[in-house]
Design a protein around this motif. Structure first.
Motif, short mmCIF file in Angstrom:
data_model
loop_
_atom_site.label_atom_id
_atom_site.label_comp_id
_atom_site.label_asym_id
_atom_site.label_seq_id
_atom_site.Cartn_x
_atom_site.Cartn_y
_atom_site.Cartn_z
N SER A 137 14.47 -27.23 -7.52
CA SER A 137 15.07 -26.46 -6.43
C SER A 137 14.56 -25.03 -6.44
N ILE A 138 14.48 -24.44 -7.64
CA ILE A 138 13.99 -23.06 -7.73
C ILE A 138 12.54 -22.98 -7.25
N ALA A 139 11.76 -24.01 -7.59
CA ALA A 139 10.36 -24.03 -7.14
C ALA A 139 10.29 -24.10 -5.61
N THR A 140 11.10 -24.98 -5.02
CA THR A 140 11.11 -25.12 -3.56
C THR A 140 11.52 -23.82 -2.88
N LEU A 141 12.60 -23.22 -3.39
CA LEU A 141 13.13 -21.99 -2.77
C LEU A 141 12.14 -20.84 -2.90
N THR A 142 11.46 -20.79 -4.05
CA THR A 142 10.46 -19.75 -4.26
C THR A 142 9.29 -19.94 -3.30
N GLU A 143 8.87 -21.20 -3.17
CA GLU A 143 7.75 -21.52 -2.30
C GLU A 143 8.06 -21.16 -0.84
N ARG A 144 9.31 -21.37 -0.45
CA ARG A 144 9.69 -21.05 0.92
C ARG A 144 10.01 -19.57 1.10
N GLY A 145 9.90 -18.82 0.03
CA GLY A 145 10.07 -17.36 0.12
C GLY A 145 11.53 -16.93 0.23
N LEU A 146 12.46 -17.85 -0.04
CA LEU A 146 13.88 -17.50 0.12
C LEU A 146 14.43 -16.79 -1.11
N ILE A 147 13.81 -17.03 -2.25
CA ILE A 147 14.22 -16.33 -3.48
C ILE A 147 12.96 -15.80 -4.15
N ALA A 148 13.15 -14.86 -5.07
CA ALA A 148 12.02 -14.31 -5.81
C ALA A 148 12.50 -13.83 -7.16
N GLU A 149 11.56 -13.71 -8.07
CA GLU A 149 11.90 -13.12 -9.36
C GLU A 149 12.15 -11.64 -9.14
N VAL A 150 13.27 -11.15 -9.65
CA VAL A 150 13.58 -9.74 -9.41
C VAL A 150 13.59 -8.93 -10.71
N GLY A 151 13.30 -9.59 -11.82
CA GLY A 151 13.27 -8.86 -13.08
C GLY A 151 13.53 -9.80 -14.23
N ARG A 152 13.81 -9.23 -15.38
CA ARG A 152 14.13 -10.04 -16.54
C ARG A 152 15.37 -9.48 -17.21
N ARG A 153 16.19 -10.38 -17.72
CA ARG A 153 17.40 -9.92 -18.41
C ARG A 153 17.03 -9.49 -19.82
N ASN A 154 17.65 -8.40 -20.24
CA ASN A 154 17.39 -7.89 -21.59
C ASN A 154 18.20 -8.65 -22.62
N SER A 155 17.92 -9.95 -22.75
CA SER A 155 18.61 -10.72 -23.77
C SER A 155 17.57 -11.60 -24.43
N VAL A 156 18.01 -12.45 -25.35
CA VAL A 156 17.06 -13.27 -26.09
C VAL A 156 16.17 -14.06 -25.13
N GLY A 157 14.87 -13.99 -25.32
CA GLY A 157 13.93 -14.73 -24.50
C GLY A 157 13.60 -14.03 -23.19
N ARG A 158 14.27 -12.91 -22.92
CA ARG A 158 14.05 -12.16 -21.68
C ARG A 158 13.90 -13.08 -20.47
N PRO A 159 14.97 -13.85 -20.15
CA PRO A 159 14.84 -14.82 -19.05
C PRO A 159 14.65 -14.13 -17.70
N VAL A 160 13.92 -14.82 -16.82
CA VAL A 160 13.65 -14.32 -15.47
C VAL A 160 14.94 -14.28 -14.67
N LEU A 161 15.12 -13.22 -13.92
CA LEU A 161 16.27 -13.11 -13.02
C LEU A 161 15.82 -13.40 -11.59
N TYR A 162 16.63 -14.16 -10.88
CA TYR A 162 16.29 -14.50 -9.49
C TYR A 162 17.24 -13.79 -8.52
N GLY A 163 16.70 -13.47 -7.37
CA GLY A 163 17.51 -12.89 -6.31
C GLY A 163 17.00 -13.40 -4.97
N THR A 164 17.76 -13.11 -3.90
CA THR A 164 17.33 -13.57 -2.58
C THR A 164 16.40 -12.53 -1.95
N THR A 165 15.67 -12.94 -0.93
CA THR A 165 14.66 -12.09 -0.29
C THR A 165 15.09 -11.75 1.14
N ARG A 166 14.26 -10.93 1.80
CA ARG A 166 14.50 -10.64 3.21
C ARG A 166 14.33 -11.91 4.04
#
Lengths: 176, 249
Positions: A124-153
């Motif tokens: 689902s994340i792949a599909t939404l990213t491909e359609r430009g509806l969500i994007a990586e907006v940063g990384r959380r400062n915790s173990v593994g520095r996981p990618v944070l997602y947010g919505t786009t314009r």
């Protein structure tokens, strides 16, 4: 070149909005017709009023402070009758569920999404990213520095809303 | 790849729909009863995706565990002991919390669905690129037919008219490489046409040009031509201060 009278300025705003098929920011519009931003905002409001009349097939949408001309939703079926356009496939249940978690909890990690949904959200994340509806907006400062997602314009445009504050309120958990 | 199994986006979705079908409150629900419905549904599903199957089966195991615990006679002493020993969270309470949380977003997704139905059909003009100022510099700008003719004449006049005999001596490229480097070391800058002007034979011309190319390839010298058909200037690079080259590679 710059417009010599208000009517021309108004027409110039309309022309550039028509020519650009992506949302234009107030700053870009003001710069293009060489007026200050207040004047540009005023011209846009007048134009928006004109288009908001019911007899217009076009609306001037405000997407998070950027402006774009779109067709009025009521007339979508006619556009879809044109062979070149097809009615867009709606998102799958899994994708829209993932999108709703990202929309209301952003910025959010993949792990948090998976935990709420009880399933992996990778595709689902792949599909939404491909359609430009969500994007990586940063990384959380915790173990593994996981990618944070947010919505786009694009997400706002997809739902036909101006900003995230136009989202319907998240349903309460009535049992608590 | 099939993403949704029987229209359910995941095990929580399936479980929630079974609970709602019975019209009971999540907190009041008898997990034992729902467990049977769930297992029945899951065993009727067609599994195309092994990862997804695993997720549905993990939920099945959780439900069975809750059911079994409920069936066992309550031994309060034992329960207390177990709880004190490892602080086991109540799996039923945990599941209820997850379901309640999940339901908020599932319902939110339904709200987004109705926005999608409108917003996704507000069409814009298909994106077509606006004219962009990508003017590529024309390398032939300002060059006239006369320049071309002159270039031809210059080139043909620098070739010796005739060779009295077939040259048998081959001039080794290495020799010319040394010659170029020596001249450059002395002068710091050398024009290629000027340098070639002194060549007496086609052979010498060829090996000199090859020597220059080889030196450029090896990074010993650099060459630049500021204008089309103009002089090609050669410069020593910083590493060219080393020894003389051996045979070209």
């Amino acid at each position: 070149m710059c417009p010599t009278n208000p009517h021309e300025a108004q027409a110039a705003v309309e022309a550039i909005l028509f020519a650009a098929s992506f949302p234009l920011g107030l700053k870009d519009i003001a710069a293009a017709i060489q007026v200050d931003e207040d004047t540009a905002a005023k011209l846009l409001r007048t134009l928006q009023d004109r288009y908001s009349r019911k007899d217009s097939g076009i609306v001037l949408s405000d997407v998070d402070g950027s402006f774009i001309l779109t067709s009025r939703p009521e007339y979508a079926p006619y556009i879809e009758n044109l062979s070149a356009r097809q009615r867009p496939a709606p998102l799958s249940p899994a994708s829209i569920e993932t999108l709703s978690i990202i929309a209301y909890r952003q910025p959010v990690t993949r792990g948090e999404i998976d935990r709420i949904r009880g399933v992996s959200s990778d595709s689902s994340i792949a599909t939404l990213t491909e359609r430009g509806l969500i994007a990586e907006v940063g990384r959380r400062n915790s173990v593994g520095r996981p990618v944070l997602y947010g919505t786009t314009r694009e997400f706002l445009m997809y739902l036909g809303i101006t900003s995230l504050s136009d989202l319907p309120p998240l349903p309460e958990s009535e049992d608590q | 790849m099939k993403v949704d199994t029987e229209g359910f986006s995941g095990p929580l979705d399936l479980l929630l729909s079974l609970i709602e079908k019975k019209q009971i409150d999540i907190c009041e629900v008898s997990i034992s009863e729902i467990a049977d419905d769930y297992l029945e549904q899951v065993s009727a599903m067609e599994w195309l995706d092994i990862d997804q199957a695993a997720e549905f089966l993990i939920m099945a195991a959780t439900l069975l565990y809750i059911k079994v615990r409920a069936l066992l006679p309550a031994d309060e002493d034992l329960e207390e002991l177990a709880a004190a020993a490892e602080e086991v969270p109540d799996p039923r309470a945990e599941l209820v919390v997850r379901l309640v949380e999940y339901r908020r977003y599932r319902d939110a997704a339904r709200l987004l669905r109705s926005l999608e139905a409108v917003g996704s059909r507000m069409y814009t003009r298909p994106p077509r690129p606006l004219p962009t100022p990508t003017v590529k510099a024309n390398p032939m700008e300002g060059i006239t037919g006369h320049d071309l003719l002159q270039a031809y004449l210059d080139a043909s006049s620098s070739i010796p008219e005739e060779f009295p005999y077939l040259p048998t001596d081959e001039i080794p490229i290495a020799t010319q490489m040394v010659a170029v480097l020596v001249r450059l070391a002395r002068r710091g800058r050398l024009g290629l046409f000027e340098f070639l002007g002194g060549a007496e034979s086609r052979h010498l011309l060829v090996s000199t040009v090859l020597a220059v190319l080889e030196l450029v390839r090896r990074g010993r010298i650099s060459a630049s031509q500021p204008a089309p058909f103009g002089e090609i200037w050669m410069f020593p690079t910083s590493q060219a201060t080393g020894g003389v080259p051996n045979e070209p590679a």
